[in-house]
Design an enzyme around this catalytic site. Structure first.
Site, mmCIF file in Angstrom:
data_model
loop_
_atom_site.group_PDB
_atom_site.id
_atom_site.type_symbol
_atom_site.label_atom_id
_atom_site.label_comp_id
_atom_site.label_asym_id
_atom_site.label_seq_id
_atom_site.Cartn_x
_atom_site.Cartn_y
_atom_site.Cartn_z
ATOM 1 C CD GLU A 45 -7.117 -5.678 0.089
ATOM 2 O OE1 GLU A 45 -5.888 -5.844 0.571
ATOM 3 O OE2 GLU A 45 -7.396 -4.806 -0.482
ATOM 4 C CE1 TYR A 72 -4.325 -0.929 -0.371
ATOM 5 C CE2 TYR A 72 -3.455 -2.904 0.579
ATOM 6 C CZ TYR A 72 -4.429 -2.308 -0.169
ATOM 7 O OH TYR A 72 -5.644 -2.959 -0.581
#
Length: 152
Positions: A137, A95
């Site tokens: 997730e 990320y």
């Protein structure tokens, strides 16, 4: 939590993101693949080549900017993206790579519009959204592991 000031700044960028979104996301992928070639394999390069992946991401970035103060409106989009991320084995460590690339692309494409204040707000907004995805997730991975245990 994101401050009201950050929300207001990010929302104010929605119109320019709608207009320049695909240019920003195309540039983001260029930056990301140049700086981190090791993650190219996780992407459908035909969707890069035909512009469909940058277009989808541009739509998602615009939606986030427009709805940052109404996150439940983004739930179905988050679900779809989170499941795709799990399919392609996105990790929490990736990320920041995407975030740095996206912010640099915004600076490159938006020029003077990308003031320090705008970029700081987007950095905070991206961080908050990345946490939403990382947590969702994680839950999907846990659910899949449980299903495998039950079926084995």
């Amino acid at each position: 939590m994101i401050s009201q000031q950050t929300i207001d700044i990010v929302k104010s960028t929605a119109p320019i993101l709608k207009k320049n979104g695909q240019q920003i996301t195309t540039r983001m992928y260029e930056i990301m693949f140049q700086n981190h070639p090791e993650i190219r394999g996780q992407f459908d390069m035909s969707a890069q080549g035909d512009g469909s992946q940058p277009a989808r991401l541009a739509t998602a970035v615009y939606a986030y900017a427009a709805q940052i103060d109404n996150l439940p409106a983004l739930k179905s989009m988050v679900e779809k993206i989170a499941h795709r991320h799990v399919q392609t084995h996105v990790t929490p460590e990736q990320y920041p790579i995407v975030g740095e690339s996206l912010l640099q692309a915004m600076k490159d494409v938006l020029g003077e519009v990308a003031t320090e204040e705008v970029m700081a707000a987007w950095a905070k907004a991206y961080q908050a959204l990345s946490q939403v995805f990382i947590h969702r997730e994680h839950d999907i991975y846990i659910d899949e592991e449980r299903k495998q245990v039950v079926h084995s």
